[in-house]
Structure formats: C-alpha cells, structure tokens
Design an enzyme around this catalytic site. Structure first.
Site, PDB file in Angstrom:
ATOM      1  N   ARG A 451     -26.026 -15.864   2.547  1.00 16.72           N
ATOM      2  CA  ARG A 451     -25.117 -16.484   1.580  1.00 16.72           C
ATOM      3  C   ARG A 451     -24.111 -15.470   1.051  1.00 16.72           C
ATOM      4  NH1 ARG A 451     -25.578 -16.751  -4.167  1.00 16.72           N
ATOM      5  NH2 ARG A 451     -24.261 -18.414  -5.038  1.00 16.72           N
ATOM      6  N   SER A 465     -23.665 -22.407  -2.125  1.00 18.16           N
ATOM      7  CA  SER A 465     -24.804 -22.201  -3.013  1.00 18.16           C
ATOM      8  C   SER A 465     -26.105 -22.249  -2.226  1.00 18.16           C
ATOM      9  CB  SER A 465     -24.823 -23.275  -4.107  1.00 18.16           C
ATOM     10  OG  SER A 465     -25.125 -24.537  -3.552  1.00 18.16           O
ATOM     11  N   SER A 556     -34.112 -33.130  -5.292  1.00 24.78           N
ATOM     12  CA  SER A 556     -33.956 -32.957  -6.741  1.00 24.78           C
ATOM     13  C   SER A 556     -34.224 -31.499  -7.070  1.00 24.78           C
ATOM     14  CB  SER A 556     -34.921 -33.870  -7.504  1.00 24.78           C
ATOM     15  OG  SER A 556     -34.779 -33.694  -8.901  1.00 24.78           O
ATOM     16  N   ASN A 557     -33.235 -30.813  -7.629  1.00 29.55           N
ATOM     17  CA  ASN A 557     -33.324 -29.371  -7.874  1.00 29.55           C
ATOM     18  C   ASN A 557     -33.261 -29.098  -9.374  1.00 29.55           C
ATOM     19  OD1 ASN A 557     -33.137 -26.590  -7.905  1.00 29.55           O
ATOM     20  ND2 ASN A 557     -31.633 -26.470  -6.266  1.00 29.55           N
ATOM     21  N   GLY A 581     -38.003 -25.885  -7.085  1.00 28.87           N
ATOM     22  CA  GLY A 581     -38.227 -25.069  -8.270  1.00 28.87           C
ATOM     23  C   GLY A 581     -37.392 -23.797  -8.238  1.00 28.87           C
ATOM     24  N   HIS A 610     -47.345 -42.516   1.322  1.00 28.78           N
ATOM     25  CA  HIS A 610     -48.444 -42.468   2.291  1.00 28.78           C
ATOM     26  C   HIS A 610     -48.435 -43.671   3.231  1.00 28.78           C
ATOM     27  CE1 HIS A 610     -51.904 -40.699   3.973  1.00 28.78           C
ATOM     28  NE2 HIS A 610     -52.361 -40.121   2.875  1.00 28.78           N
ATOM     29  N   ASP A 614     -48.004 -39.637   6.812  1.00 29.91           N
ATOM     30  CA  ASP A 614     -49.361 -39.130   6.624  1.00 29.91           C
ATOM     31  C   ASP A 614     -49.323 -37.674   6.178  1.00 29.91           C
ATOM     32  OD1 ASP A 614     -50.505 -41.545   7.330  1.00 29.91           O
ATOM     33  OD2 ASP A 614     -50.588 -41.031   9.463  1.00 29.91           O
TER      34      ASP A 614
END
Length: 637
Positions: A451, A465, A556-557, A581, A610, A614
């Site tokens: 980066r 980013s 989702s960050n 995270g 599920h 799996d």
C-alpha cells in the site's frame, strides 16, 4: 418527455393558466410528443403514480378523455375537470414514487412555503422514503397556494395529494382555507355521493412476506384513478413487448391500459372484477429478467397507514367528576391558551429550541400564521410563576396518578423510515437465519508495504486504503469458494457468478450498504475511487436505489474505531458478512537472532448462514482470504 410537453404548452400560451395549457396539450396545434421513451425530464421526477416514471406517461392517447394516461396528464396539469368549480385553475400535486420499492413516504421538509414562487427546477420538498431522503423538483413555474400535508407527517401513500399550486399569484388567496375534504364537498360529483371505495385487496387477507424481504429490480404498476378492473389480457410470465394491452379497466368507459417498456409480468396483485380500485393501488409487478419472476411468488404490497398526521394521545378523563356548578381549579395564566385541544402548530426551529430549553409548547402563545409558534415566541417566552398552582389545587381525592417526568429528562426521537427498515431486516435476519461465526488473525505486514508503494505512485491522484485491499481479497476469495457468494432463495440456493461487494457505511440517517459492483475484476485504484464516491453520496443521502440494492457479499469495518473484533448480522438474502477489527502489533515467532518479529495483525470474523455455508466451507473461504492478504502479490494471478 413530460418536461418537453409542458414547455410546449408554455411556449404556446406563456401567460395562460394551467387549465388553458391543458387545452393546448389536448386540442391545440402543438400536441405532446407521442414517443414512448423519456426525455431528460424522466431522470428528475417521477409521476404521482407509484413506481410509474414520467416516461410511461409521455404522449396524449388518441382515446377518450378518460384514458389512463390522459386522465393522469389532466390531473398533473390541474385541469378544470379535476378541480373544484368554485376555485381558480390549480394543480393538485401528488406524492411521487421516488424509489422502486417505495410504498409510502414522510415529508421531511418543505423547501417552499405557501405563497412563494416556484421556478422550474426548484426543489419543492424533501421526502423520506424507505431507503433515503430524496428531493423532488417542480417541472414548471407556479406558486405554492396551499400545503395540505404538514412536515413530519408519516406513511403518506404514494399518489396522495400533498399540496396545491396555481399559475397566478392572485389565485393564492382563494386556497387559504382549502382542504381535501372541502374540495370533495364542492365538486359536482358531491351531489351524488357514492360509497367510500373499499381497500383494494385479494378476497382473503394477504399473508405479507417477512418484513425487510428483498426482491430483484422490478416496477410496480399502479392505478391512475378510481376504477373497476375488468380483465387481465396477459398472464403471469408472459413477455411484454413495448406498448402491449395489459388489462382492461372500467370507469366512465371501458379502456385498455398499456405499458411502455419491455419486461415480464411477474405478479398480478388485483384480481379480475375488482371494483373501486383506488388511485395509487398497486396492480401488478413487472420485471426485466424472466428468471426474476419466481422471486415474486409470495410478493404482497406493503400496507401503509392513513394520510392524516398522527393525532396526539387523548387527554385522560379527570379522576373524579366535578359537580356541574364547580368552578375551575385555577385560572389560566393571562395571555396563555387553556391547553391544547389538538395539535400544537410550531415551526421546526421553534420546536428544536423549545426542546433544548425545556419549554412546554402548550404554554407558548404563537404569533405566526394561524397561531403557529415561531422562533420569536420561544425567545420571548417567560415561564409563568403561577403555572405550578394547578398541581397544588387537586381535584377531590381519587386514584393517584404518576407525576409527569420533568421537562428535559428524555427526548423521544421519531423512527425514520430508514431506521424502521433497518430494524425489520435485522430482526428478520436474527430470527430466521442460523448464524455461526468463524474468526482468524491475518498478518497485514505485506499489505501495508505494498500500500505504501502504491500510494507513492498515485500521489496526487488519490490513495488506496487497507479496506480496498480487503474488498479485493474478499471478492477473489468468493471466486475460489463460490458457496460464500450465494443467496438463500427459499426454494433454491442461488450461486452468483459475479461478486458485488456491499460496504457498510454509517450515515446520520442510519446504516446503508452501497455496492462495489464486479469487485473481482476491478483494480485497487478503481475500487478505492468507487468506495470514496459511494460513501460520500451515502452520507449526503444522494445514493440512487441501484447503488445500494442487491450485493452478493458484505463487509463491515469497525477497525478505525479501535474495535478488536465483533460479529456482524447477515444481510439477507446474502449468505455471509465479514466483520473487520483493528490491526494490532503482536509478537510472532521468527527465524532471526531475536527469535521473534513484531507484526501488524488484524482479526476478522466471518458470519455465515448455515443453510448455505457449512462450517468447513466457511473455513476454506477464510483461508483463501488470509492467503491473498498475507501474500498480496497472489491477487495478480
């Protein structure tokens, strides 16, 4: 094309009223364009018929005045045939459809006030739909004569009349006391009242699909006037060529109803023979792709509430009835109203200031139009010292009532349409999808180095980013493990061949997920540009429906907030969502003199459905994702 028609009428009779322009459009030498395709106006305004764009209304039908398109053109132009005979020529402006799935809306803010001039292209109001807050514009010059729906009114059905406009400023005064009820009472039809039309519905109560269910792109065709639906000319699944006869309706005459674009008839919502189909009632669903028909097998239109603003809760009756000759408990402070007998009319700014200062609006005397409370009233308000007296002079003993909480203790925030949709979809997801979660740590050292080098090369053109690398790695992992790029469709599992990554973005109105389409074939620079553009439009409320509806995989960050790890809720009908995270420096074993290295390690958690994915398949996807980030050069293979 609608804009073109209006402009032609204006050029033919530039100083004429709306009724005269109607006559020119209908009978004059300059006729509306007969093309079935839209001009530039179609992108700027949708008609008052739900999900019925301007391009479907272009042209004057050669049939009778009651032909569906002619009737709606007459309504939108405010012809004398659609107005009260005791009033000047005017236009009843209906609530337009501003998104493909919109069934009702909320007037977030009026941009024009009563009496103000509206120029062509001016924003009339901002409407909160089920997806975003969208503005709609005027297509001609006019004056705002009467606002019929107050700001904040919720769940207004599409097609409901929200305001009145006139062509001449001297006609505004005639609408000072205008209401929809009074208009109905003064029309010639009022002499022969007919029973109120019953809600248009199937013979049995529909069992609506679970709230928040998503559907492929489609168009909802709606009624353009109170009608009786005689028969359907085409059946489910039939391909609709341009301008076919779709159905027959009956009002004062029997007419055929045409559609103006190709597609497939996916769902019939109103059965043959239904009487008194009201304006705006959904009739059928049309889709572009034949394979999307099955998705609408259980489709039901969303129910909406009445147009009228929600009334305040009724005042509870007194605990003990006073004798007929009893005197009031305490005099009302001089100059103040005895108490609200209905809704308190207050401007948005005054309401905000009153909430901040803990002022009871029922004790404020409004000096604005028709007694409306304005900012000046709040600034000059002085609380009366005698106000607490009524609390001391209690009525005869009776059951104790809990005291009202002190002003300023809490604030009730109205639920927006966007927040309601978020709540419905997340509740549906947690209650119907069997979630399980897989977590893994990823060494981000190589990504950070690459980066840094790429941003040096792109200096002045933008930046890439870490999130852009994550989007690209996720898309490539979905190609390797296509089960994670699938959707649960109740009867089948749809395995998608392209990867459209939904990226969760927090906005003042709520969470929204704009889509990076075809992320698996886009370069990092293109992905970075798309994300910046989409996030900016999302926060400004300018996303178009196709930019946030759909997607095959979601990211989702929350790492930028220092969140180490979390588990996200799946966005149905998708099968997976990846929670990112923060990166942390950790010691890892290394073959060097020290025996360890310091690495930037990021924790990610994959939430899986599920029913589709799996546990072993989810683990395979995470392994591929980790490989691409720890060896970013492999993204080139």
């Amino acid at each position: 094309m609608w804009r073109v028609c209006v402009r032609r009428a204006q050029s033919a009779v530039p100083r004429a009223g709306l009724g005269d322009r109607w006559a020119v459009l209908k009978d004059g030498p300059v006729a509306p364009c007969g093309s079935s395709r839209a001009g530039p106006g179609a992108a700027r305004f949708s008609s008052g018929t739900p999900s019925y764009g301007v391009r479907f209304l272009c042209g004057w039908s050669s049939g009778s005045d009651t032909a569906p398109r002619n009737r709606l053109l007459r309504q939108l132009l405010g012809s004398p045939g659609r107005r009260s005979y005791s009033l000047p020529p005017h236009q009843k402006v209906p609530l337009p459809s501003l998104s493909p799935t919109m069934q009702a809306g909320t007037i977030a803010r009026w941009e024009k006030k009563e009496g103000e001039k509206i120029n062509e292209g001016d924003l009339i109001a901002e409407v909160e739909t089920d997806k975003a807050t969208v503005g709609f514009e005027s297509l001609e010059e006019c004056y705002m004569a009467k606002i019929l729906v107050a700001e904040g009114t919720r769940d207004i059905p599409i097609g409901s009349i929200i305001c009145i406009t006139v062509g001449k400023p001297e006609d505004i005064e005639a609408f000072k006391n205008y209401t929809l009820d009074s208009a109905a009472a003064t029309t010639p039809q009022a002499a022969a009242p007919t029973p109120a039309p019953a809600p248009c519905a199937a013979p049995t109560a529909p069992s609506a699909k679970a709230p928040g269910s998503s559907y492929p792109p489609h168009m909802q065709v709606s009624a353009v006037g109170e009608q009786r639906l005689e028969s359907w000319k085409l059946r489910l699944g039939v391909h609709l060529s341009e301008r076919p006869c779709l159905k027959e309706i009956r009002e004062t005459a029997q007419d055929s109803f045409e559609v103006q674009e190709e597609g497939y008839l996916a769902k019939i919502l109103i059965p043959e023979g239904t009487r008194d189909v009201p304006l705006g009632a959904p009739l059928c669903i049309i889709v572009e792709k034949q394979e999307d028909i099955a998705a609408f097998a259980d489709y039901r239109p969303m129910e909406v509430t009445s147009l009228k603003p929600q009334a305040p809760p009724p005042v509870p009756p007194p605990v003990a009835a006073a004798p007929p000759t009893a005197q009031p408990l305490a005099p009302t402070p001089s100059g103040l109203p005895a108490g609200p007998k209905g809704r308190v009319f207050v401007s948005p700014l005054a309401k905000k200031l009153a909430a901040e200062r803990g002022i009871d609006l029922t004790q404020v005397k409004g000096t604005g139009p028709e007694g409306r409370i304005i900012k000046k009233d709040i600034d000059s308000f002085v609380p009366s010292k005698a106000a607490p007296a009524p609390a001391a002079a209690m009525a005869p003993p009776g059951p104790r009532v809990a005291p009202a909480p002190a002003a300023g203790v809490f604030t009730d925030v109205p639920i927006s349409n966007i927040r309601r949709v978020i709540a419905q979809r997340l509740m549906q997801s947690k209650q119907t999808i069997p979630h399980y979660y897989l977590s893994i740590d990823v060494n981000m050292g190589e990504v950070l180095l690459v980066r840094k080098e790429l941003n040096k090369m792109l200096e002045g053109k933008g930046k890439i980013s870490v999130n852009d690398f994550i989007i690209k790695a996720s898309a490539l992992a979905c190609l390797k493990v296509p089960e994670a790029n699938s959707s649960w469709m109740d009867t089948v599992i749809r395995q998608n061949h392209v990867v459209d990554v939904s990226v969760a973005v927090s906005t003042p109105a709520g969470l929204i997920t704009p889509i990076v389409f075809n992320a698996h074939i886009k370069g990092l620079e293109t992905i970075a540009s798309d994300v910046v553009s989409l996030a900016s439009k999302a926060r400004e409320g300018k996303l178009q429906p196709h930019e946030f509806q759909g997607g095959t995989f979601t990211i989702s960050n929350l790492g930028m907030f220092g969140i180490k790890n979390f588990s996200a809720i799946i966005n149905p009908p998708q099968a997976c969502i990846l929670a990112i995270g923060a990166s942390e420096d950790k010691l890892i074993p290394a073959d060097n003199e020290k025996g360890f290295d310091v690495a930037s390690v990021m924790s990610v958690t994959l939430s899986c459905d599920h029913r589709v994915v799996d546990g072993a398949v989810g683990a395979q996807w995470l392994a591929e994702f980790k490989k691409y980030l720890e060896k970013p050069i492999t993204m080139l293979l």
